[in-house]
Every structure is written in structure tokens, then in C-alpha cells.
Design a protein around this motif. Structure first.
Motif, short mmCIF file in Angstrom:
data_model
loop_
_atom_site.label_atom_id
_atom_site.label_comp_id
_atom_site.label_asym_id
_atom_site.label_seq_id
_atom_site.Cartn_x
_atom_site.Cartn_y
_atom_site.Cartn_z
N ARG A 19 2.85 19.65 11.61
CA ARG A 19 3.27 21.03 11.39
C ARG A 19 4.68 21.15 10.83
N ASP A 20 5.38 20.03 10.75
CA ASP A 20 6.70 20.02 10.15
C ASP A 20 6.53 19.76 8.66
N GLU A 21 6.99 20.70 7.83
CA GLU A 21 6.75 20.63 6.39
C GLU A 21 7.34 19.37 5.76
N GLN A 22 8.57 19.00 6.12
CA GLN A 22 9.20 17.81 5.53
C GLN A 22 8.47 16.55 5.95
N ARG A 23 8.07 16.48 7.22
CA ARG A 23 7.32 15.30 7.68
C ARG A 23 6.00 15.19 6.93
N LEU A 24 5.34 16.30 6.70
CA LEU A 24 4.08 16.30 5.95
C LEU A 24 4.31 15.81 4.52
N ILE A 25 5.38 16.26 3.91
CA ILE A 25 5.72 15.81 2.54
C ILE A 25 5.94 14.31 2.53
N GLN A 30 3.81 8.82 1.22
CA GLN A 30 3.46 7.46 1.63
C GLN A 30 1.98 7.18 1.34
N LEU A 31 1.14 8.15 1.64
CA LEU A 31 -0.29 7.98 1.36
C LEU A 31 -0.55 7.89 -0.13
N LEU A 32 0.19 8.66 -0.91
CA LEU A 32 0.05 8.61 -2.36
C LEU A 32 0.41 7.23 -2.88
N ILE A 33 1.50 6.67 -2.41
CA ILE A 33 1.93 5.34 -2.86
C ILE A 33 0.86 4.31 -2.52
N SER A 96 13.01 3.56 0.45
CA SER A 96 14.40 4.01 0.42
C SER A 96 14.60 5.20 -0.52
N LYS A 97 13.55 5.62 -1.20
CA LYS A 97 13.65 6.71 -2.17
C LYS A 97 13.24 8.03 -1.54
N GLN A 98 13.75 9.07 -2.12
CA GLN A 98 13.42 10.43 -1.64
C GLN A 98 12.20 10.91 -2.42
N TRP A 99 11.04 10.92 -1.76
CA TRP A 99 9.78 11.33 -2.39
C TRP A 99 9.53 12.80 -2.08
N SER A 100 10.43 13.62 -2.54
CA SER A 100 10.35 15.05 -2.29
C SER A 100 10.37 15.79 -3.61
N TYR A 101 9.61 16.86 -3.67
CA TYR A 101 9.59 17.67 -4.89
C TYR A 101 10.96 18.25 -5.20
N SER A 102 11.81 18.34 -4.18
CA SER A 102 13.15 18.88 -4.41
C SER A 102 14.11 17.83 -5.00
N ASN A 103 13.67 16.58 -5.08
CA ASN A 103 14.51 15.52 -5.64
C ASN A 103 14.54 15.67 -7.16
N PRO A 104 15.71 15.95 -7.74
CA PRO A 104 15.79 16.14 -9.20
C PRO A 104 15.50 14.85 -9.98
N SER A 105 15.55 13.71 -9.30
CA SER A 105 15.27 12.42 -9.95
C SER A 105 13.86 11.92 -9.65
N LEU A 106 13.00 12.76 -9.11
CA LEU A 106 11.68 12.32 -8.68
C LEU A 106 10.89 11.67 -9.82
N VAL A 107 10.94 12.24 -11.01
CA VAL A 107 10.19 11.68 -12.14
C VAL A 107 10.72 10.28 -12.47
N LYS A 108 12.03 10.12 -12.46
CA LYS A 108 12.62 8.80 -12.74
C LYS A 108 12.26 7.79 -11.65
N VAL A 109 12.29 8.24 -10.40
CA VAL A 109 11.96 7.35 -9.29
C VAL A 109 10.49 6.94 -9.38
N PHE A 110 9.62 7.90 -9.65
CA PHE A 110 8.20 7.59 -9.76
C PHE A 110 7.95 6.64 -10.94
N SER A 111 8.61 6.87 -12.07
CA SER A 111 8.46 5.99 -13.23
C SER A 111 8.92 4.58 -12.90
N ALA A 112 10.05 4.47 -12.22
CA ALA A 112 10.55 3.14 -11.82
C ALA A 112 9.56 2.47 -10.88
N PHE A 113 9.00 3.23 -9.97
CA PHE A 113 8.00 2.69 -9.03
C PHE A 113 6.81 2.13 -9.78
#
Length: 117
Positions: A19-25, A30-33, A96-113
């Protein structure tokens, strides 16, 4: 009233009753990875199973392959004896990465992954 969220929250109703939104994110990321690794194997099998009997399985020998898109160069593949440890390293890095939609570098992090994977 939105039938997809818990009352008085912005959290999606889920099978884990998180029920905690951040924990769910975080759990969703993690499940996506984990699914990406599984999907990669499934996709490799699906794309090449009619051509190669070993499609979608871990290699038992080291390889290099001339890639036209890389002007004849090869992608750098993990050593056959280090595939599992390299995967563990990639996933450790990803934790160690921030897998949050609010992360402005999410696309770069995902690409690096994806590149590391």
C-alpha cells in the motif's frame, strides 16, 4: 472512485497488498528487471529456435560475431565461465540505481542496464 487504487491512496491495488506507493514502484522495478532477463532468453529462443537448437540457452564456449551494424566489429560478450557472475554484477549495479519515474536520468539508466545486460 478509482477501482484500481486502494481507497484514499494513489497506490495501485496489487497482489502483494503493498500500500506504500514508493515501495510498490521499487518492487515493480525489481520485477521488471528480473523479467527482462527472462524475456531476453525467451526472445532469443523465439527468434532463433528454428535455426539454432541452442537458442535461448547459456553458451558453453566463448564467441565473437561480426556485426554489420557495427561495421564488422563484434559485441563484447561475457566469457562463458563468467556469464552468471556478470549477470549478478549487472543486477547488483542496478540495485544502486533509482528506478523511479521521477528520476530524470531513468532513460539513461535503463539504456545502460540494457547495454550491460
Amino acid at each position: 472512485m478509482d477501482p484500481y487504487i486502494y481507497p484514499n491512496t494513489n497506490t495501485l491495488i496489487n497482489k502483494l497488498d503493498i500500500r506504500d506507493e514508493q515501495r510498490l514502484i521499487d518492487v515493480e522495478a525489481q520485477l521488471l528487471i528480473a523479467a527482462i532477463v527472462d524475456i531476453t532468453s525467451i526472445i532469443h529462443h523465439f527468434l532463433f529456435h528454428e535455426l539454432y537448437s541452442w537458442a535461448g540457452k547459456f553458451r558453453t564456449v566463448n564467441i565473437s560475431k561480426s556485426e554489420q551494424a557495427l561495421n564488422g566489429l563484434s559485441v563484447t560478450y561475457s566469457d562463458k565461465d563468467h556469464i552468471l557472475s556478470d549477470l549478478k554484477t549487472v543486477f547488483s549495479w542496478s540495485e544502486s540505481k533509482q528506478w523511479s519515474y521521477s528520476n530524470p536520468s531513468l532513460v539513461k539508466v535503463f539504456s545502460a542496464f540494457m547495454i550491460k545486460l
